[in-house]
Enzyme design. Sequence first.
Site, mmCIF file in Angstrom:
data_model
loop_
_atom_site.group_PDB
_atom_site.id
_atom_site.type_symbol
_atom_site.label_atom_id
_atom_site.label_comp_id
_atom_site.label_asym_id
_atom_site.label_seq_id
_atom_site.Cartn_x
_atom_site.Cartn_y
_atom_site.Cartn_z
ATOM 1 N N LYS A 159 -10.577 -2.916 -4.356
ATOM 2 C CA LYS A 159 -11.532 -1.853 -4.679
ATOM 3 C C LYS A 159 -10.861 -0.543 -5.054
ATOM 4 O O LYS A 159 -11.443 0.283 -5.746
ATOM 5 C CB LYS A 159 -12.565 -1.669 -3.561
ATOM 6 C CG LYS A 159 -12.019 -1.254 -2.220
ATOM 7 C CD LYS A 159 -13.169 -0.976 -1.258
ATOM 8 C CE LYS A 159 -13.267 -1.932 -0.100
ATOM 9 N NZ LYS A 159 -12.131 -2.018 0.805
ATOM 10 N N LYS A 214 0.823 -1.221 0.000
ATOM 11 C CA LYS A 214 0.000 0.000 0.000
ATOM 12 C C LYS A 214 0.849 1.260 0.000
ATOM 13 O O LYS A 214 0.481 2.259 -0.605
ATOM 14 C CB LYS A 214 -0.974 -0.015 1.190
ATOM 15 C CG LYS A 214 -2.079 -1.052 1.014
ATOM 16 C CD LYS A 214 -3.250 -0.850 1.952
ATOM 17 C CE LYS A 214 -4.369 -1.809 1.571
ATOM 18 N NZ LYS A 214 -5.567 -1.695 2.370
ATOM 19 N N LYS A 216 -4.234 -9.296 -6.534
ATOM 20 C CA LYS A 216 -5.612 -9.511 -6.074
ATOM 21 C C LYS A 216 -6.542 -8.396 -6.553
ATOM 22 O O LYS A 216 -6.104 -7.279 -6.841
ATOM 23 C CB LYS A 216 -5.658 -9.663 -4.549
ATOM 24 C CG LYS A 216 -5.587 -8.389 -3.770
ATOM 25 C CD LYS A 216 -6.094 -8.582 -2.339
ATOM 26 C CE LYS A 216 -6.224 -7.215 -1.681
ATOM 27 N NZ LYS A 216 -7.230 -7.104 -0.674
HETATM 28 N N1 AQP Z 1 -9.541 -10.039 -3.846
HETATM 29 C C1 AQP Z 1 -10.035 -10.513 -2.723
HETATM 30 N N2 AQP Z 1 -10.409 -11.820 -2.634
HETATM 31 C C2 AQP Z 1 -10.934 -12.321 -1.480
HETATM 32 N N3 AQP Z 1 -11.129 -11.579 -0.375
HETATM 33 C C3 AQP Z 1 -10.783 -10.287 -0.412
HETATM 34 N N4 AQP Z 1 -10.854 -9.279 0.487
HETATM 35 C C4 AQP Z 1 -10.378 -8.142 -0.064
HETATM 36 N N5 AQP Z 1 -10.003 -8.359 -1.329
HETATM 37 C C5 AQP Z 1 -10.238 -9.681 -1.592
HETATM 38 C C6 AQP Z 1 -11.389 -9.434 1.830
HETATM 39 O O1 AQP Z 1 -12.410 -8.454 1.977
HETATM 40 C C7 AQP Z 1 -12.460 -8.076 3.348
HETATM 41 C C8 AQP Z 1 -12.543 -6.594 3.458
HETATM 42 O O2 AQP Z 1 -11.393 -6.011 2.975
HETATM 43 P P1 AQP Z 1 -11.092 -4.487 3.265
HETATM 44 O O3 AQP Z 1 -11.907 -3.645 2.399
HETATM 45 O O4 AQP Z 1 -11.220 -4.215 4.697
HETATM 46 O O5 AQP Z 1 -9.573 -4.343 2.934
HETATM 47 P P2 AQP Z 1 -8.706 -4.880 1.795
HETATM 48 O O6 AQP Z 1 -8.333 -6.315 2.025
HETATM 49 O O7 AQP Z 1 -7.568 -3.928 1.661
HETATM 50 O O8 AQP Z 1 -9.669 -4.836 0.526
HETATM 51 P P3 AQP Z 1 -9.411 -4.133 -0.850
HETATM 52 O O9 AQP Z 1 -10.573 -4.396 -1.736
HETATM 53 O O10 AQP Z 1 -8.064 -4.532 -1.384
HETATM 54 O O11 AQP Z 1 -9.461 -2.626 -0.428
HETATM 55 P P4 AQP Z 1 -8.445 -1.450 -0.713
HETATM 56 O O12 AQP Z 1 -8.265 -1.412 -2.195
HETATM 57 O O13 AQP Z 1 -9.139 -0.241 -0.163
HETATM 58 O O14 AQP Z 1 -7.178 -1.763 0.008
HETATM 59 C C9 AQP Z 1 -11.231 -8.676 4.049
HETATM 60 O O15 AQP Z 1 -11.653 -9.818 4.783
HETATM 61 C C10 AQP Z 1 -10.365 -9.082 2.888
HETATM 62 O O16 AQP Z 1 -9.559 -10.199 3.212
#
Ligand code: AQP
Length: 332
Positions: free
Chosen positions: A199, A111, A196
């Site tokens: 969002k 990040k 992965k």
């Molecule tokens: N690609 C993924 N596949 C499976 N699980 C996923 N999670 C995130 N991406 C995937 C799971 O979603 C939950 C919430 O995640 P979060 O929004 O708190 O944080 P994150 O993991 O950082 O998700 P993003 O989408 O990647 O957000 P950004 O882009 O803002 O950093 C968690 O249980 C995560 O494991």
Amino acid sequence: MARILSGIQPSGVLTLGNYIGALKNFVKLQNEHECLFMVVDLHAITVPQDRLALRKNIKELAALYVACGIDPQKSILFVQSEVPAHAELSWILTCNASMGELSRMTQFKDKSAKQESVGGHISAGLFSYPVLMAADVILYDVDMVPVGDDQKQHMELTRDLAERFNARFGETFKVPEVYIPEQGARIMSLQEPEKKMSKSDDNSKNIILLTDPPNTIRKKIKSAITDSETTIAYDPVNRKGISNLLEIYAVITGEPIDALVTKYEGKGYGDFKSDLAEVVVAEIEPIQQRQQEILASGEIDDILDAGRDAAMKMAVRKISKVKHKVGLGRKR
Ligand code: AQP
């Protein structure tokens, strides 16, 4: 019955990865366990957020939890920043964490590199947010935390911090177990399947948003990267693109991957992708409609008020005990 807690950041519109890796499992878990689900807004501000967009995302995410099937009669649903004990415990744990162990967190490396690449500033909050995550969990004596694969390392840190505190100040926290779903724990990007689906990805073709209209979903799946082979086969090491699509199909329909491979024997990527697009649309479209109804009815505020009060009751008891053990405040 175990106590379970998990959270999602209101850092943008959720992706199909968030849905499959998190929300879809939460709904199953609430039928067998005592569950707490959070909108983790304090985590979202570790990277810059637009104030108005953040506020909107918080309510939309809460409504999405309910639209996906989280039942506020069974589970506690709340906004993290509305329970101040999260931030208080996070600070106390930060003082018991080391710079070395936080520097090893791969999510921070990813990040912060992303922030650097767009000339953004890297906040100290981004560095220490795994500690806030640990606080979120151990504040409620949680037994198990369901997360995607990407959060495994943070959960190991959570366990270390709980054990360290217990060793230093006496038995205070339950050391939680991690629950990683066997399938769908890491849904990959559609165009770059070695990373992965996230969002905050700038390339909208990489991700399926839970707000995408059906035709956009169809287009994105149709143009998802596969390879030059002609068979539908599962090989996540050498054929990442098609394997990711197979995994999405399997988790949504509940059909085993082997059965899908047999079903598509002799068929091409085109047939497979158009069926998958319909599977995804059929799953997401009703959720979108329910989310809009929940937001329009205004009921989400009552749900979040009740969730905050229930979480607060549990959190206040624990944080008072922690402060006492550490020696904070005055003796009366
Ligand atoms: N690609 C993924 N596949 C499976 N699980 C996923 N999670 C995130 N991406 C995937 C799971 O979603 C939950 C919430 O995640 P979060 O929004 O708190 O944080 P994150 O993991 O950082 O998700 P993003 O989408 O990647 O957000 P950004 O882009 O803002 O950093 C968690 O249980 C995560 O494991």
